[in-house]
Design an enzyme around this catalytic site. Structure first.
Site, PDB file in Angstrom:
ATOM      1  N   ARG A  26     -23.091  -1.028  75.538  1.00 28.71           N
ATOM      2  CA  ARG A  26     -22.826  -1.759  74.295  1.00 28.71           C
ATOM      3  C   ARG A  26     -22.804  -3.280  74.504  1.00 28.71           C
ATOM      4  NH1 ARG A  26     -20.268   2.080  70.894  1.00 28.71           N
ATOM      5  NH2 ARG A  26     -21.002   0.860  69.143  1.00 28.71           N
TER       6      ARG A  26
ATOM      7  N   ARG B  53     -10.913   8.933  65.035  1.00 28.50           N
ATOM      8  CA  ARG B  53     -11.440   7.568  64.829  1.00 28.50           C
ATOM      9  C   ARG B  53     -12.409   7.514  63.646  1.00 28.50           C
ATOM     10  NH1 ARG B  53     -14.726   5.646  69.202  1.00 28.50           N
ATOM     11  NH2 ARG B  53     -14.900   3.920  67.734  1.00 28.50           N
TER      12      ARG B  53
ATOM     13  N   CYS C 156     -18.373   1.764  76.082  1.00 27.05           N
ATOM     14  CA  CYS C 156     -17.583   2.939  75.703  1.00 27.05           C
ATOM     15  C   CYS C 156     -18.327   4.165  76.218  1.00 27.05           C
ATOM     16  CB  CYS C 156     -17.416   2.985  74.194  1.00 27.05           C
ATOM     17  SG  CYS C 156     -18.974   3.207  73.350  1.00 27.05           S
TER      18      CYS C 156
ATOM     19  N   LYS D 288     -16.624   4.355  57.318  1.00 21.35           N
ATOM     20  CA  LYS D 288     -15.963   3.530  58.354  1.00 21.35           C
ATOM     21  C   LYS D 288     -16.843   2.353  58.722  1.00 21.35           C
ATOM     22  CE  LYS D 288     -16.355   4.988  62.757  1.00 21.35           C
ATOM     23  NZ  LYS D 288     -17.007   4.040  63.685  1.00 21.35           N
ATOM     24  N   ASN D 289     -18.151   2.609  58.888  1.00 22.81           N
ATOM     25  CA  ASN D 289     -19.041   1.572  59.416  1.00 22.81           C
ATOM     26  C   ASN D 289     -19.472   0.561  58.373  1.00 22.81           C
ATOM     27  OD1 ASN D 289     -18.708   2.776  61.844  1.00 22.81           O
ATOM     28  ND2 ASN D 289     -20.716   3.740  61.918  1.00 22.81           N
TER      29      ASN D 289
HETATM   30  C1  EPZ Z   1     -23.104   0.496  64.913  1.00 26.92           C
HETATM   31  O1  EPZ Z   1     -22.788   0.173  66.255  1.00 26.92           O
HETATM   32  C2  EPZ Z   1     -22.167   1.624  64.529  1.00 26.92           C
HETATM   33  N1  EPZ Z   1     -20.777   1.174  64.619  1.00 26.92           N
HETATM   34  C3  EPZ Z   1     -22.387   2.805  65.472  1.00 26.92           C
HETATM   35  O2  EPZ Z   1     -21.537   3.869  65.038  1.00 26.92           O
HETATM   36  C4  EPZ Z   1     -23.842   3.257  65.352  1.00 26.92           C
HETATM   37  O3  EPZ Z   1     -24.076   4.315  66.253  1.00 26.92           O
HETATM   38  C5  EPZ Z   1     -24.773   2.081  65.671  1.00 26.92           C
HETATM   39  O4  EPZ Z   1     -24.453   0.964  64.809  1.00 26.92           O
HETATM   40  C6  EPZ Z   1     -26.241   2.440  65.485  1.00 26.92           C
HETATM   41  O5  EPZ Z   1     -26.460   2.863  64.178  1.00 26.92           O
HETATM   42  C7  EPZ Z   1     -20.271   0.428  63.629  1.00 26.92           C
HETATM   43  O6  EPZ Z   1     -20.949   0.084  62.667  1.00 26.92           O
HETATM   44  C8  EPZ Z   1     -18.815   0.053  63.756  1.00 26.92           C
HETATM   45  P1  EPZ Z   1     -26.192  -1.477  67.523  1.00 26.92           P
HETATM   46  P2  EPZ Z   1     -23.423  -1.154  66.946  1.00 26.92           P
HETATM   47  O7  EPZ Z   1     -25.838  -2.889  67.769  1.00 26.92           O
HETATM   48  O8  EPZ Z   1     -23.513  -2.240  65.931  1.00 26.92           O
HETATM   49  C9  EPZ Z   1     -28.070  -2.224  71.807  1.00 26.92           C
HETATM   50  C10 EPZ Z   1     -19.965   5.585  65.282  1.00 26.92           C
HETATM   51  O9  EPZ Z   1     -20.005   6.670  65.884  1.00 26.92           O
HETATM   52  N2  EPZ Z   1     -27.589  -3.602  71.652  1.00 26.92           N
HETATM   53  O10 EPZ Z   1     -27.148  -1.149  66.430  1.00 26.92           O
HETATM   54  O11 EPZ Z   1     -22.697  -1.420  68.198  1.00 26.92           O
HETATM   55  C11 EPZ Z   1     -26.909  -1.261  72.017  1.00 26.92           C
HETATM   56  O12 EPZ Z   1     -26.542  -1.218  73.378  1.00 26.92           O
HETATM   57  C12 EPZ Z   1     -20.521   4.339  65.940  1.00 26.92           C
HETATM   58  O13 EPZ Z   1     -19.496   5.428  64.117  1.00 26.92           O
HETATM   59  C13 EPZ Z   1     -27.961  -4.559  72.595  1.00 26.92           C
HETATM   60  O14 EPZ Z   1     -28.689  -4.266  73.548  1.00 26.92           O
HETATM   61  O15 EPZ Z   1     -24.883  -0.611  67.279  1.00 26.92           O
HETATM   62  C14 EPZ Z   1     -27.474   0.049  71.550  1.00 26.92           C
HETATM   63  O16 EPZ Z   1     -28.235   0.611  72.606  1.00 26.92           O
HETATM   64  C15 EPZ Z   1     -21.034   4.595  67.350  1.00 26.92           C
HETATM   65  N3  EPZ Z   1     -27.502  -5.824  72.454  1.00 26.92           N
HETATM   66  C16 EPZ Z   1     -28.419  -0.367  70.405  1.00 26.92           C
HETATM   67  O17 EPZ Z   1     -28.652  -1.768  70.575  1.00 26.92           O
HETATM   68  C17 EPZ Z   1     -26.697  -6.189  71.412  1.00 26.92           C
HETATM   69  O18 EPZ Z   1     -26.323  -7.381  71.321  1.00 26.92           O
HETATM   70  C18 EPZ Z   1     -27.864  -0.136  69.016  1.00 26.92           C
HETATM   71  O19 EPZ Z   1     -26.681  -0.868  68.929  1.00 26.92           O
HETATM   72  C19 EPZ Z   1     -26.328  -5.205  70.461  1.00 26.92           C
HETATM   73  C20 EPZ Z   1     -26.788  -3.918  70.595  1.00 26.92           C
END
Ligand code: EPZ
Length: 417
Positions: A121, A395, A116, A22-23
Site C-alpha cells: 500500500r 471494519r 496491511c 465505507k469507502n
Molecule cells: C481503496 O484503497 C479502497 N479503500 C480499497 O478498499 C480498495 O480495495 C481500493 O481502493 C481499490 O479499489 C478505501 O477507499 C478506504 P488504490 P486505496 O490506491 O485507495 C497501488 C476495502 O476492503 N498504489 O486504488 O488504498 C496500491 O499498492 C479496501 O474496503 C501505489 O502503488 O487503493 C494498489 O496495488 C481494501 N501507489 C493499487 O495501487 C499509490 O500511491 C490500488 O490502490 C497508491 C496506490
C-alpha cells in the site's frame, strides 16, 4: 476477542437493505476539514473504520456526534494538522487527511501509513500528485512532512488509477490557485460521491466517474449536508451469499450500474438475477466455474474477489481468478482449503477446481474481505464453521450476522476462549 459460529447448508431467503458505503464515507469525512463549520453526513455506516476516522478527526480538534446513521461534524476548532503513528497504523485510510489538511492549513505531518494484510500500500502516487501542486514533501524517521506556501493547480498524471491518490488530489486542489487536471483518475463510484460533496461545499469539480477530473480552485468552501451512496461491496457480498446458499435473496438500496461486473459474472456462473431500478434479486441453480480478473472500476472490484472466489470453490469445473490490483490478496485461500476447497495459487493467479461441497472447519479471518469470504463459504459448508479474528470483518461489514440471520442463516457471534 470474538468469533462467528456458523451452521452451514441453510438456504438464505428474504430481503436485505444495504447502507452507506465505507469507502465513500471515509474521504467525505476527511473533506469536511477543508472548511470551518458544521457539516451533516447521512447514512454513515456503523463500522470500526468509521469510528477510527472519527477518533483521528477528534484528535485534530473536530467535534463529531452521531445521531443514528447521521454524523454531525464541527470542524471549527481544528487545532492540529499532525496524525500520530499509532492512529495511522490503526487505519491507513487516514492518509485521506493529507489533501484536506494541506488544502486548509498548507501543512500536514503524518507517519507513513503501514502496509496491511493485502499489500504494501505505498502512497507514492499521492505524494507525486501533491508535489505537482507545489507541495514540498520530506520523508524521514517514518514521518511525512508536507508543506506548501501556496497550492497551485497543475496537470497530474496518475501512473495507476489509484482511488486514494485521486481523492487526495481532488481534496488538495479544490482550494488551490487555478485549474487542476487529474489524468488517469480512478473511476470508482465513491469518487463521484466525493465530487458531489465537494461541489455542495462550493467547490468546482467535474469529470468524476471518467478518467479525467477537472478542479477549478476556489477561495473558500462552506460546510454541507450529504447522504452517502450505498455500499456496492456489501451489496455484492449479499448477492453472493444468496447464490452460494442456493437461496432467493433481494438486495435493496443498490445502484445496479455500480455492480454491472458482479451481475455479469454471477449470471455467467449460473445465478439467476432480476435487476430492478434500486434492487437486485438473486437465485442460483447449477453453479459453473468462470474466469475473473480484478480491474479498476468499472472492471470487477478487487474487494469482491475473495467473496466470489468462495462461490467458485463449489462451482462445477475449473475457475481462474487473477488479482491485478493488490499483490497479496489471496490470504483467504489457505483458510478455504481447510474447508475442503481445491485451490492453487501462482503469484497473482488462483486456479480453483470446484468440489461438490465444502465442510465446516476452524478458520481465521486474515483481513476484511477475506473474512467476508469465509462467512460466505461457511453458509454453504456441511456442518459447523468457526471463524476467528472477526474484528477484521467488523471494519467493513455492518451488522453482518444480524443481516444474515434475518435471511435465515444460523450464525452467532460468541466470545473466543
Ligand atoms: C481503496 O484503497 C479502497 N479503500 C480499497 O478498499 C480498495 O480495495 C481500493 O481502493 C481499490 O479499489 C478505501 O477507499 C478506504 P488504490 P486505496 O490506491 O485507495 C497501488 C476495502 O476492503 N498504489 O486504488 O488504498 C496500491 O499498492 C479496501 O474496503 C501505489 O502503488 O487503493 C494498489 O496495488 C481494501 N501507489 C493499487 O495501487 C499509490 O500511491 C490500488 O490502490 C497508491 C496506490
Amino acid at each position: 476477542m470474538e468469533k462467528f459460529v456458523v451452521t452451514g447448508e441453510v438456504q438464505l431467503n428474504g430481503t436485505i437493505r444495504v447502507g452507506g458505503a465505507k469507502n465513500a464515507a471515509l474521504p467525505i469525512m476527511a473533506a469536511t476539514l477543508l472548511c470551518s463549520g458544521v457539516s451533516v453526513i447521512h447514512d454513515v455506516p456503523c463500522l470500526s473504520d468509521i469510528n477510527a476516522m472519527q477518533e483521528i478527526m477528534r484528535l485534530l480538534g473536530a467535534k463529531i456526534t452521531r445521531e443514528g446513521r447521521t454524523l454531525v461534524i464541527d470542524t471549527t476548532a481544528i487545532h492540529k494538522n499532525e496524525v500520530p503513528e499509532h492512529l495511522m497504523r490503526e487505519m491507513r485510510a487516514s492518509v485521506f487527511l493529507m489533501g484536506p489538511l494541506l488544502g486548509r492549513f498548507h501543512k500536514v505531518r503524518l507517519s507513513y501509513p503501514g502496509g496491511c494484510a493485502i499489500g504494501h500500500r505505498p502512497i507514492d502516487l499521492h505524494l507525486k500528485a501533491l508535489e505537482k501542486m507545489g507541495t514540498v514533501v520530506k520523508e524521514k524517521f517514518g514521518y511525512i512532512d508536507a508543506e506548501a506556501a501556496s497550492l497551485s493547480g497543475g496537470e497530474i498524471y496518475l501512473d495507476f488509477p489509484s482511488v486514494g491518490a485521486t481523492e487526495n488530489a481532488m481534496m488538495a486542489a479544490v482550494l488551490a490557485e487555478g485549474v487542476t487536471i487529474i489524468c488517469n483518475a480512478a473511476r470508482e463510484p465513491e469518487i463521484y460521491d466525493l465530487q458531489s460533496f465537494l461541489n455542495k461545499m462550493g467547490a468546482k469539480v467535474s469529470g468524476a466517474g471518467t478518467d479525467t477530473i477537472r478542479i477549478d480552485g476556489v477561495r473558500r468552501l462552506k460546510p454541507a449536508e450529504h447522504t452517502i451512496i450505498c455500499d456496492r461491496i456489501q451489496a455484492g457480498t449479499y448477492l453472493i451469499a444468496g447464490a452460494i446458499s442456493r437461496g432467493d435473496v433481494v438486495v435493496e438500496n443498490v445502484v445496479p450500474e455500480h455492480l454491472f461486473s458482479v451481475i455479469d459474472k454471477l449470471e455467467e456462473i449460473g445465478a439467476v438475477l432480476e435487476v430492478g431500478s434500486r434492487s437486485i434479486r438473486v437465485r442460483s441453480k447449477e453453479l459453473r466455474g468462470v474466469d475473473i480478473k480484478t480491474l479498476p472500476h468499472p472492471g470487477f472490484a478487487t474487494d469482491l474477489q475473495a467473496p466470489i472466489l468462495s462461490l467458485l470453490t463449489i462451482a462445477k469445473g475449473t475457475s481462474i481468478v487473477t488479482e491485478t490490483i493488490f499483490e497479496n490478496r489471496f490470504k483467504h485461500v489457505d483458510e478455504l482449503m481447510r474447508m475442503g476447497a481445491k485451490i492453487k495459487v501462482e503469484g497473482r493467479t488462483a486456479v480453483i477446481r470446484g468440489v461438490p461441497k465444502l465442510t465446516g472447519s476452524a478458520v481465521t479471518a486474515p483481513d476484511l474481505r477475506a473474512g467476508g469470504a469465509l462467512v460466505l463459504a461457511a453458509l454453504a459448508a456441511e456442518g459447523t464453521t468457526e471463524i476467528e479474528q472477526i474484528y477484521h470483518i467488523d471494519r467493513g461489514y455492518e451488522n453482518l450476522e444480524e443481516n444474515l440471520k434475518n435471511l435465515g442463516a444460523q450464525i452467532a457471534r460468541v466470545k473466543s476462549v
